[in-house]
Design an enzyme around this catalytic site. Structure first.
Site, short mmCIF file in Angstrom:
data_model
loop_
_atom_site.label_atom_id
_atom_site.label_comp_id
_atom_site.label_asym_id
_atom_site.label_seq_id
_atom_site.Cartn_x
_atom_site.Cartn_y
_atom_site.Cartn_z
N HIS A 370 -13.72 30.74 74.92
CA HIS A 370 -13.97 30.79 73.47
C HIS A 370 -15.18 29.95 73.07
O HIS A 370 -15.68 30.06 71.94
CB HIS A 370 -12.72 30.30 72.72
CG HIS A 370 -12.55 30.94 71.38
ND1 HIS A 370 -13.57 31.57 70.71
CD2 HIS A 370 -11.46 31.05 70.58
CE1 HIS A 370 -13.12 32.03 69.55
NE2 HIS A 370 -11.84 31.73 69.45
N ASP A 374 -16.73 34.88 70.90
CA ASP A 374 -15.88 34.87 69.71
C ASP A 374 -14.81 35.94 69.81
O ASP A 374 -14.93 36.89 70.60
CB ASP A 374 -16.72 35.10 68.45
CG ASP A 374 -17.68 33.95 68.18
OD1 ASP A 374 -17.35 32.80 68.55
OD2 ASP A 374 -18.77 34.19 67.61
#
Length: 399
Positions: A370, A374
């Site tokens: 992450h 995204d």
């Protein structure tokens, strides 16, 4: 003239290795290009072959020793053929105790011979995968792990000695490959902001296509079988083009965007999980992908995968469905930033145009870092794969 036996030159990604098996003892004759010793690294087992005919006169690095790239392992003397005589003399009493080896008998390495003797294995029953049909240590270990054939007379006596409910334990050293896999998995979970997103795909279109053309495909492409993995590799390569962040990696404070799709395919082997890489998968057709994966599978079973086969990779696909996994959260293989998990095809009731239809469905899981990717990119990647797999004609039309 003494010839130095050295460890192979390791690539930068391999720091050192372990001497796994010596196939010759000091004083034994060696033929040119004959396997002398195996070096196990955290990726593959590397074979060291004799450079010339001669006699092994000295072993410097013993089994279990850690060695560096090009380190001296032992010495071979191509002029010391007479020194093999003591070894032959020592073997003479043993030969008197047992029938002489016929020309068609199995050839066992010293390590394999010891394992066969310890496990009461018939050397003739062990298939050899080494040079000239030689039975290697790995062949003997594999044979000893198989259920033994029922004994004719001694079976009842042996069974009577077993203790019901015995709490036995067995301690074995962790292989370098298993240790490295464990280290990398812990590293990935410690250093990444790992997250997993899921989707599901209707496999019926691909299954219908495969059923219709699998025989013609195999005949046209010289025995290469049409499986499901090639469709997933092609779909992943296209999805990676559309979402380049999923194909990128983090190097310090920099993001490296790769302009190619080198897709690793996780393969289970006796030594552990290995990930050979399909290079430039975006340019490969279905037959090339299936043929390469089948070749990797054979190499993994035979312990013949090379470091070059497993070096690099910008994205990985892992298929736990072949073992029956219905859902999982795969762990990213650093320095990559994403991995796709395939799962078991399961028939489930699905709502289609207001009606309940039984369809073969598969859950897909995308684990990703992450820090770089995204949620929007990850979900879009999976949706792209879903669209391509549920309408495989789009893979051919590039739409």
């Amino acid at each position: 003239m003494a010839i130095e036996i050295k460890a192979p030159a390791f690539p930068e990604s391999v720091a050192d290795g372990t001497v796994a098996t010596w196939y010759k003892k000091p004083g034994e004759a060696v033929k040119r290009d004959e396997l002398i010793v195996d070096i196990e690294t955290d990726k593959v087992v590397m074979e060291v072959l004799a450079e010339a005919d001669g006699v092994l006169v000295e072993i410097i690095a013993n089994e279990g020793d850690t060695v560096l790239s090009s380190q001296l392992l032992g010495k071979l003397d191509e002029n010391a053929t007479a020194s093999a005589a003591p070894a032959a003399a020592e073997a003479a009493p043993a030969a008197a105790e047992q029938p002489a080896q016929a020309s068609g008998d199995a050839i066992l390495s010293p390590a394999a011979r010891k394992i066969a003797a310890d496990n009461n294995l018939d050397p003739q029953s062990i298939p050899g995968t080494g040079k000239d049909g030689r039975v290697t240590k790995e062949d003997a270990v594999a044979a000893s792990s198989k259920p033994a054939a029922p004994a004719k007379a001694a079976a009842p006596a042996v069974a009577s000695l077993e203790v019901v409910g015995a709490r036995t334990e067995k301690r074995v050293p962790m292989t370098r490959l298993r240790a490295k896999v464990a280290e990398r998995l812990v590293e990935a979970q410690s250093n990444m902001a790992m997250l997993t997103t899921f989707n599901e795909v209707n496999m019926k279109p691909i299954m219908d296509l495969r059923k219709k053309y699998k025989d013609l495909f195999e005949k046209t492409h010289n025995g290469v079988r049409l499986g499901f993995m090639s469709f997933f590799v092609k779909a992943a390569a296209e999805a990676l083009k559309r979402q380049p962040g999923v194909n990128a990696s983090i190097d310090g404070k920099d993001i490296v965007y790769h302009g190619y799709q080198d897709i690793g395919v996780a393969v289970s082997s006796d030594r552990g999980l290995v990930v050979p890489v399909l290079r430039n998968a975006e340019f490969m057709n279905l037959a090339e992908i299936e043929g390469s994966i089948a070749d990797f599978g054979r190499k993994a079973r035979d312990g013949k995968l090379t470091i070059e086969d497993m070096t690099g990779g910008t994205f990985t696909i892992s298929n736990g469905g072949v073992f029956g996994s219905l859902l999982s959260t795969p762990i990213v293989n650093p320095p990559q930033t994403a991995i796709l998990g395939m799962h078991k095809i399961q028939e489930r009731p699905m709502a289609v145009n207001g009606e309940v239809v039984i369809l073969p469905m598969m859950y897909l899981a995308l684990s990703y870092d992450h820090r770089l990717i995204d949620g929007k990119e990850a979900v879009t990647f999976l949706v792209t794969m879903k669209d391509l797999l549920e309408d495989p004609a789009r893979l051919l039309l590039d739409i």
